[in-house]
Design a protein around this motif. Sequence first.
Motif, PDB file in Angstrom:
ATOM      1  N   ASN A  83     -14.190  -3.976   2.304  1.00 12.33           N
ATOM      2  CA  ASN A  83     -14.961  -2.555   1.962  1.00 12.33           C
ATOM      3  C   ASN A  83     -14.362  -2.358   0.874  1.00 12.33           C
ATOM      4  O   ASN A  83     -13.556  -2.198   0.488  1.00 12.33           O
ATOM      5  N   CYS A  84     -15.354  -2.419  -0.557  1.00 13.06           N
ATOM      6  CA  CYS A  84     -14.360  -2.369  -1.541  1.00 13.06           C
ATOM      7  C   CYS A  84     -15.437  -1.750  -2.918  1.00 13.06           C
ATOM      8  O   CYS A  84     -16.310  -1.420  -2.559  1.00 13.06           O
ATOM      9  N   ALA A  85     -15.017  -0.827  -3.739  1.00  6.50           N
ATOM     10  CA  ALA A  85     -15.523  -0.340  -4.568  1.00  6.50           C
ATOM     11  C   ALA A  85     -15.897  -0.803  -5.360  1.00  6.50           C
ATOM     12  O   ALA A  85     -14.994  -2.105  -6.139  1.00  6.50           O
TER      13      ALA A  85
ATOM     14  N   LYS B 111      -1.732  -0.942  -5.788  1.00  7.97           N
ATOM     15  CA  LYS B 111      -0.429  -0.557  -4.479  1.00  7.97           C
ATOM     16  C   LYS B 111      -0.365  -2.368  -4.128  1.00  7.97           C
ATOM     17  O   LYS B 111      -0.403  -2.591  -3.361  1.00  7.97           O
TER      18      LYS B 111
ATOM     19  N   PHE C 191     -12.926  -3.652  -5.961  1.00  5.24           N
ATOM     20  CA  PHE C 191     -11.409  -2.886  -5.278  1.00  5.24           C
ATOM     21  C   PHE C 191     -10.960  -2.409  -4.598  1.00  5.24           C
ATOM     22  O   PHE C 191     -12.650  -1.594  -4.018  1.00  5.24           O
ATOM     23  N   SER C 192     -10.320  -3.106  -3.492  1.00  5.89           N
ATOM     24  CA  SER C 192     -10.214  -2.606  -2.367  1.00  5.89           C
ATOM     25  C   SER C 192      -8.601  -0.762  -2.707  1.00  5.89           C
ATOM     26  O   SER C 192      -7.960  -1.702  -2.659  1.00  5.89           O
ATOM     27  N   PRO C 193      -9.549   0.051  -2.495  1.00  5.74           N
ATOM     28  CA  PRO C 193      -8.870   1.529  -2.042  1.00  5.74           C
ATOM     29  C   PRO C 193      -7.682   1.511  -1.311  1.00  5.74           C
ATOM     30  O   PRO C 193      -6.540   1.596  -1.742  1.00  5.74           O
ATOM     31  N   ALA C 194      -8.523   0.490  -0.410  1.00  5.40           N
ATOM     32  CA  ALA C 194      -6.826   0.840   0.853  1.00  5.40           C
ATOM     33  C   ALA C 194      -6.185  -0.361   0.775  1.00  5.40           C
ATOM     34  O   ALA C 194      -4.632  -0.198   1.428  1.00  5.40           O
ATOM     35  N   ALA C 195      -6.600  -1.337  -0.093  1.00 10.56           N
ATOM     36  CA  ALA C 195      -5.780  -2.808  -0.116  1.00 10.56           C
ATOM     37  C   ALA C 195      -4.355  -2.538  -1.447  1.00 10.56           C
ATOM     38  O   ALA C 195      -3.405  -2.895  -1.244  1.00 10.56           O
TER      39      ALA C 195
END
Lengths: 67, 212
Positions: free
Chosen positions: B199-201, B30, A24-28
């Motif tokens: 960049n991913c969690a 989002k 999961f990309s927190p930024a996107a």
Amino acid sequence: MKNEVQGMSMQTSGNFTGTSTVWFSPAAGYFVKSASTTRMTGNVVMPNEGYSFPVVMDIVETNEIRK
Amino acid sequence: MRKITLFSAVLFIAFISSAFSQKNVDFIYKYSSSGNPVKYFYTQNIHETLDIQGQTMDVYVSSVLGCNVKSEGNQNNIVTLSITIDTLAEVVDSPQGIMGGGIAEVEGKSFIMSIKGNGKLSDISGAKNFTYSVPGQGQNNLSVTFTDFFPVLPEGKVNPGYTWTTADTVSNETGMSSQVTILNAENKFEGFEEAEGMNCAKITSVTVEQVI
């Protein structure tokens, strides 16, 4: 799960166990990729025909973005 | 010497700040409402082995789904999404022959669904009303596919190493089938990893489901 295959009523039940990974990309703010493998062991019952038999299902799933 | 010590202290603080901001993650969906939608390509392969009175029967089911996801707005922690289907196909290969194929009637069609900020399902009625015919199998809808399309994430800010459990019961009904799934999962936020150049969690889960 109840469904109908070629006019025959079928009931499938059992336990699924598996592992999955999500990136999961927190930024996107959306998931970029997911992958899972699952094994189900259970039974299929055809109530109208009076049949019951064991079933094993191996499920592999992937979901990823395409740019 | 003092200058070097001060410089080292500043560097150390910068490093700690950077590491802290990198680690502490707020998982919130989002999707963008402007610009390009996010394109997904989903594949599922099932190998089903049935033991019928001592005889083994193998059935292979392959499904693919391509879709675009775009936000229609975000209010009170509910994200409304517009989903447009690009590709949908389902093939069943059994001793009785091969059934199914591409489902052209859905291509380019859209529906609306909503999820909470952490991905938990809010409203699936749009997918349920999105019906189509599977060649040789009957009427189906997209509710089963989209019930767990968006992985559910932890709520609030969390650090790598954080673990949590998920317990849920989901009912689904299509024209072809009905099922109740009781889901339990042990999840862990493993850390950061690059995926698809982003960049991913990384979150791993061990799941146990009971299907009735």
